[in-house]
Design a protein around this motif. Structure first.
Motif, short mmCIF file in Angstrom:
data_model
loop_
_atom_site.label_atom_id
_atom_site.label_comp_id
_atom_site.label_asym_id
_atom_site.label_seq_id
_atom_site.Cartn_x
_atom_site.Cartn_y
_atom_site.Cartn_z
N GLU B 161 14.85 55.13 8.20
CA GLU B 161 14.32 56.49 8.32
C GLU B 161 13.98 56.65 10.07
O GLU B 161 12.88 57.20 10.29
CB GLU B 161 13.25 56.80 7.40
CG GLU B 161 13.57 56.46 6.06
CD GLU B 161 14.08 57.74 5.35
OE1 GLU B 161 14.43 58.66 6.10
OE2 GLU B 161 14.26 57.60 4.25
N PRO B 162 15.19 56.48 10.87
CA PRO B 162 14.37 56.49 12.34
C PRO B 162 13.85 57.87 12.83
O PRO B 162 13.39 58.03 13.71
CB PRO B 162 15.89 56.17 13.10
CG PRO B 162 16.83 56.24 12.08
CD PRO B 162 16.47 56.26 10.74
N THR B 163 14.32 58.91 12.06
CA THR B 163 14.06 60.11 12.37
C THR B 163 12.90 61.10 11.51
O THR B 163 12.88 62.33 11.48
CB THR B 163 15.20 61.19 12.71
OG1 THR B 163 15.88 61.20 11.56
CG2 THR B 163 16.04 60.47 13.84
N ALA B 164 12.38 60.15 10.59
CA ALA B 164 11.82 60.83 9.58
C ALA B 164 10.75 61.84 9.79
O ALA B 164 10.53 63.08 9.09
CB ALA B 164 11.01 59.72 8.70
N SER B 165 9.95 61.77 10.92
CA SER B 165 8.83 62.83 11.04
C SER B 165 9.08 63.47 12.48
O SER B 165 7.92 63.70 13.25
CB SER B 165 7.53 62.07 11.14
OG SER B 165 7.54 60.74 11.84
N LEU B 166 10.35 63.48 12.70
CA LEU B 166 10.84 64.07 14.19
C LEU B 166 11.29 65.48 14.30
O LEU B 166 11.74 65.96 13.23
CB LEU B 166 11.83 63.24 14.73
CG LEU B 166 11.32 61.94 15.05
CD1 LEU B 166 12.54 61.19 15.96
CD2 LEU B 166 9.81 61.73 15.97
#
Lengths: 253, 258
Positions: B161-166
Motif C-alpha cells: 500500500e505505498p500510497t495509502a494515505s497520500l
C-alpha cells in the motif's frame, strides 16, 4: 533526621525555630563555602564528580550493550537475566560496598592491586551499583524500540547483531534518562563509597561521606550546606542534560 | 550487490499461515517471474500484507515453502527489498537513512555516496538530504522510503500500500518513482485496494480474498471481465460483495469436506 531531633531536644529552643535556624545557618554556610571557593569543598566536589562520572561512563559501556543484548537476542535463561537485572537495580549500597571491600582487601582475590581506600575502589563499587540500573532500563527501552523497528530493520538487511548499535543510537534520547538515573544513584549513595573509600580527608572524601561525617560530628549547618550544594549539582547536571535532550528531540522528532 | 544468479522466479508452494487459531493465509500456490508488475488487490483483511511479508521472509509460513531461484539465503535476502505499509524512519538525516542499508551490505563509501545521491535525486528529495527524517511530512517520508529501497537496486521490490494515505499529487509522484524503479529492471510486487491505481500500474492482477488467491490474470483481461464472481463484485465496487463471500466460503468448505 534522627540527629536533628536529638539536637533539638538538647537545646532549649523549640523544635520549629531550631530547624529554621539550622536551615538559615545551613544556607549561610553553603553560600559561604561557595563564595570563598573553599578549597576543601572544591576538592570534595571535584572528587565526587570524578568518581561518579567515571563510574557512569564505565557502567554505560557495560550496561547499554548488555541491556540491548538481553532485549534482542534469544538465548536460554534470558528471562532469568531480565528478572535478575531488575532485582539488582535495588541492590543495597552497603552490601555492594562490603562485597567490593572483601574482594579488594589484602586477603581478597584482588588484594594484590592494593586498591582499597582509593578513588578507584569507589569507582568500582559505584560501577557495580549502577550497571544493573542502566542495563535494566536499556533492556526496556530497546525491547520497545525493537517492536517498532523489527520488520523495517530486518527488511533492510539487518540482523539482531547489527541492529544492536542501530537501536542504541535511535533510542539515545530515552537512554539518556537511563544514564541519568544511574548518575543519580551513583552521586547520591553513601554506603558503598564509605566502606571501600574510607572517607579519608584529601583522598577519598566525597560529598555524601563528608555530609555523613559532619552529621556525626554534630556540625549540622555544614552538613546541610554540603547537602544543598550536592542537590544543586545534581539539579545542574540533570537540567543540562534535559536541555540538550529536548533540543535534540525537537530536531529529530 | 551485482548478483550473478537471479533470485527470481519466486515459488510459493502450499503456503499457509495462522494466528490465534485463525487461518489467515490458506494453501497458496503461485510463482512470480522477473518481468511483469504484479499487483495484489482485495478487500481489507484479505491477507495481502501478510502475503507480502511471507514472500519477503519477514514472517515464516506455518506450512509450505517459499522458494527462490537462488539457493544462497544471504544473497536472496540482500537482493530484495520491501516498502512497508508504515515505513520506519531512523532517527537520523534523510541521506543517513539511505546510507544505512547500503552500509549493512558493506558497500564502499565512495560507491555508496553515488548511490545515495542518485536515489535522492530520482525520488525528488535531494533538497531534504540533511533534514532529520522523522520530521518529514508523510508524503516526503514515503518518497524517502522509496529512495531507500531504490538505492539498493533490488531484483525484487515488495510494496505494501505505498500510497495509502497520500493526496493525489503525492500519489502521482510515488507511482512515477515506482515506474522508474521498474524501468531499471526491478520486479514489482505490490498491494493496493485502490482499483484505479491497480489499473495504472499492473501488468498482472492477483485477487485475494480471505486468505485465498482466487484469481490471477493479466491486468487488461482482469479488468475487462474477472472470472471469479467475488472479483467481479469487487471490481464493480458492489458494497455487498462480502455476502457473496459467505456463500463462497461455505461452498469451498463443502468442497473441502467432500
Amino acid at each position: 533526621m534522627a540527629m536533628v531531633e536529638i539536637q533539638d531536644t538538647k537545646t532549649v529552643k523549640g523544635p520549629d525555630t531550631g530547624n529554621m535556624n539550622d536551615f538559615g545557618e545551613a544556607i549561610r554556610a553553603a553560600l559561604n563555602l561557595l563564595i570563598t571557593f573553599d578549597s576543601d569543598l572544591m576538592e570534595i566536589v571535584g572528587l565526587s564528580l570524578h568518581v561518579s562520572l567515571a563510574a557512569i561512563f564505565i557502567a554505560s559501556i557495560i550496561g547499554l550493550p548488555l541491556g540491548a543484548a538481553i532485549a534482542l537476542f534469544r538465548f536460554p535463561g534470558r528471562r532469568f537475566f531480565s528478572v535478575l537485572l531488575n532485582a539488582l537495580m535495588g541492590l543495597p549500597p552497603v552490601v555492594v560496598g562490603l562485597i567490593v571491600y572483601l574482594s579488594l582487601s589484602r586477603s581478597g582475590p584482588f588484594g594484590v592491586f592494593g586498591l582499597l581506600y582509593s578513588p578507584t575502589a569507589m569507582i568500582i563499587a559505584q560501577v557495580v551499583l549502577v550497571t544493573p540500573i542502566i542495563a535494566a532500563l536499556t533492556r526496556q527501552v530497546i525491547e520497545d524500540l525493537w517492536m517498532e523497528y523489527k520488520d523495517q530493520l530486518l527488511s533492510l538487511g539487518a540482523n539482531p547483531v547489527s541492529a544492536l548499535p542501530t537501536l542504541l543510537w535511535d533510542g539515545r534520547f530515552s537512554l539518556v534518562t537511563a544514564i541519568l538515573a544511574g548518575f543519580g544513584r551513583a552521586s547520591a549513595e553513601v554506603g558503598a563509597v564509605m566502606i571501600v573509600g574510607g572517607n579519608i580527608d584529601h583522598m577519598t572524601r566525597v560529598m555524601t561521606t563528608a555530609i555523613a561525617l559532619e552529621v556525626s560530628k554534630g556540625d549540622l549547618a555544614l552538613a546541610l550546606g554540603l547537602g544543598i550544594i550536592l542537590l544543586c549539582l545534581s539539579l545542574g547536571v540533570n537540567g543540562a542534560v534535559y536541555a540538550v535532550k529536548e533540543a535534540a528531540i525537537r530536531r529529530h522528532a | 550487490m551485482k548478483s550473478p544468479t537471479p533470485i527470481l522466479p519466486l515459488k510459493l508452494e502450499d503456503v499457509s499461515f495462522e494466528a490465534g487459531g485463525k487461518r489467515l493465509i490458506k494453501d497458496l500456490h503461485c510463482t512470480f517471474d522477473a518481468e511483469p508488475r504484479s499487483v495484489i488487490i482485495g478487500p481489507n483483511g484479505a491477507g495481502k500484507s501478510l502475503f507480502l511479508k511471507i514472500c519477503h521472509g519477514l514472517i515464516p509460513p506455518h506450512t509450505g515453502h517459499v522458494q527462490w531461484n537462488d539457493a544462497n539465503e544471504r544473497s536472496v535476502r540482500l537482493n530484495q527489498a520491501m516498502m512497508l505499509q508504515r515505513p520506519v524512519m531512523l532517527r537520523r538525516s534523510v541521506s543517513a537513512n539511505i546510507h544505512y542499508p547500503l552500509k549493512l551490505r558493506k558497500i564502499p563509501k565512495s560507491e555508496r555516496n553515488t548511490l545515495v545521491e542518485d536515489a535522492l535525486t530520482q525520488a525528488g528529495i535531494a533538497r531534504l538530504r540533511d533534514h532529520p527524517a522523522r520530521v518529514l511530512s508523510i508524503g516526503e517520508q514515503q518518497k524517502l522510503a522509496l529512495a531507500r529501497v531504490w538505492a539498493l537496486k533490488p531484483q525484487v521490490l515488495f510494496l505494501d500500500e505505498p500510497t495509502a494515505s497520500l493526496d493525489p499529487a503525492a500519489t502521482h509522484a510515488v507511482e512515477e518513482i515506482i515506474r522508474a524503479i521498474h524501468a531499471q529492471g526491478t520486479k514489482i510486487i505490490m498491494t493496493t485496494h485502490d482499483l484505479a491505481q491497480a489499473k495504472r500500474i499492473a501488468d498482472e492482477i492477483l485477487f485475494m480474498f480471505r486468505g485465498r488467491l482466487l484469481e490471477r490474470a493479466p491486468a487488461a483481461s482482469f479488468f475487462e471481465k474477472p472470472e471469479n464472481d467475488l472479483a467481479q463484485a469487487f471490481v464493480k465496487g458492489e458494497l455487498l460483495w462480502w455476502r457473496l463471500g459467505k456463500a463462497h466460503r461455505k461452498n469451498t468448505d463443502k468442497q473441502a469436506n467432500t
